[in-house]
Each structure stands twice: as C-alpha cells, then as structure tokens.
Design a protein around this motif. Structure first.
Motif, PDB file in Angstrom:
ATOM      1  N   ASP A  46      22.125  74.218  76.309  1.00 39.12           N
ATOM      2  CA  ASP A  46      22.774  74.774  75.111  1.00 39.12           C
ATOM      3  C   ASP A  46      22.273  74.102  73.841  1.00 39.12           C
ATOM      4  O   ASP A  46      22.045  74.750  72.824  1.00 39.12           O
ATOM      5  CB  ASP A  46      24.294  74.632  75.232  1.00 39.12           C
ATOM      6  CG  ASP A  46      24.878  75.523  76.312  1.00 39.12           C
ATOM      7  OD1 ASP A  46      24.199  76.491  76.728  1.00 39.12           O
ATOM      8  OD2 ASP A  46      26.019  75.246  76.751  1.00 39.12           O
ATOM      9  N   SER A  47      22.102  72.775  73.916  1.00 34.18           N
ATOM     10  CA  SER A  47      21.589  72.044  72.759  1.00 34.18           C
ATOM     11  C   SER A  47      20.168  72.482  72.434  1.00 34.18           C
ATOM     12  O   SER A  47      19.803  72.651  71.265  1.00 34.18           O
ATOM     13  CB  SER A  47      21.624  70.546  73.039  1.00 34.18           C
ATOM     14  OG  SER A  47      21.029  69.832  72.002  1.00 34.18           O
ATOM     15  N   GLY A  48      19.353  72.687  73.454  1.00 31.89           N
ATOM     16  CA  GLY A  48      17.993  73.163  73.236  1.00 31.89           C
ATOM     17  C   GLY A  48      17.975  74.545  72.612  1.00 31.89           C
ATOM     18  O   GLY A  48      17.181  74.820  71.714  1.00 31.89           O
ATOM     19  N   LYS A  49      18.855  75.424  73.075  1.00 30.56           N
ATOM     20  CA  LYS A  49      18.936  76.762  72.494  1.00 30.56           C
ATOM     21  C   LYS A  49      19.358  76.689  71.034  1.00 30.56           C
ATOM     22  O   LYS A  49      18.821  77.405  70.179  1.00 30.56           O
ATOM     23  CB  LYS A  49      19.927  77.625  73.274  1.00 30.56           C
ATOM     24  CG  LYS A  49      19.400  78.113  74.592  1.00 30.56           C
ATOM     25  CD  LYS A  49      20.437  78.982  75.293  1.00 30.56           C
ATOM     26  CE  LYS A  49      19.946  79.439  76.649  1.00 30.56           C
ATOM     27  NZ  LYS A  49      20.949  80.245  77.364  1.00 30.56           N
ATOM     28  N   LEU A  50      20.331  75.825  70.734  1.00 28.33           N
ATOM     29  CA  LEU A  50      20.775  75.660  69.350  1.00 28.33           C
ATOM     30  C   LEU A  50      19.640  75.140  68.477  1.00 28.33           C
ATOM     31  O   LEU A  50      19.433  75.612  67.354  1.00 28.33           O
ATOM     32  CB  LEU A  50      21.983  74.715  69.296  1.00 28.33           C
ATOM     33  CG  LEU A  50      22.559  74.434  67.925  1.00 28.33           C
ATOM     34  CD1 LEU A  50      23.126  75.716  67.324  1.00 28.33           C
ATOM     35  CD2 LEU A  50      23.641  73.380  68.022  1.00 28.33           C
ATOM     36  N   THR A  51      18.892  74.177  68.997  1.00 27.58           N
ATOM     37  CA  THR A  51      17.766  73.631  68.247  1.00 27.58           C
ATOM     38  C   THR A  51      16.713  74.702  67.985  1.00 27.58           C
ATOM     39  O   THR A  51      16.180  74.822  66.872  1.00 27.58           O
ATOM     40  CB  THR A  51      17.133  72.454  69.014  1.00 27.58           C
ATOM     41  OG1 THR A  51      18.138  71.460  69.233  1.00 27.58           O
ATOM     42  CG2 THR A  51      15.966  71.850  68.256  1.00 27.58           C
TER      43      THR A  51
END
Length: 98
Positions: A46-51
C-alpha cells in the motif's frame, strides 16, 4: 511367519498415517505462512502504491509546468536567431566599410 508379516503391515500402516498427518500439518503450516506474509506485506505494498501515485501526480504537474514554459523557450530560440542575423548583418556592413 504370518505374524511377522502382520506386524510389518501394521507398522507400515501406522508409519503411513503418521506421515500423512505430518504432510497435512506441513500444508496447513505453509498456508498459514503465506497468509502471514500477505498480511505483513500489505502495508508495504500500500505504501508503494501511495508513493507511485504521488510520483505520478508530481510528474504530471511537472509536465504541465514544462508545457507552460514551452512558449518561453521558443522566444529564446527566436531571439538567438535574431542575434545571429544581427551579427551577420553587422559583419557584412563592417566588411563593406573597410
């Protein structure tokens, strides 16, 4: 001799049941392991997608700002062309005077 054979069959049957139970336990452990990995990796994904979404928006804004500056770069190109023309003309005028 028949008794030894019966005992061997019983021992092999018990070993088969034990190995089957261990195989089932191993499959259950592997399933739990992959579920735990998915749970642990979900915040990272999820953090990677947000980034990536943030970077995508940034580069869209950056591209829009560059496209807004494109006419200014053309002005600079035009003025440099006029400067070259002016220099050429002044060189020709100087040559004629001398």
């Amino acid at each position: 001799m028949g008794t030894a054979r019966d005992v061997a069959v019983i021992v092999l049957a018990v070993a088969s049941l034990i190995s089957l139970g261990l195989l089932i336990a191993l499959v259950i452990a592997i399933i739990r392991f992959f579920k735990q990995i998915r749970i642990d990796l979900k915040p990272l994904i999820d953090s990677g997608k947000l980034t990536l979404d943030t970077l995508k928006e940034f580069f869209q804004l950056f591209g829009e700002s560059l496209s807004a500056l494109a006419p200014l770069s053309k002005v600079g190109q035009r003025s440099s062309r006029w400067i070259r023309v002016f220099r050429t003309v002044t060189k020709l005028v100087r040559r004629r005077k001398s």
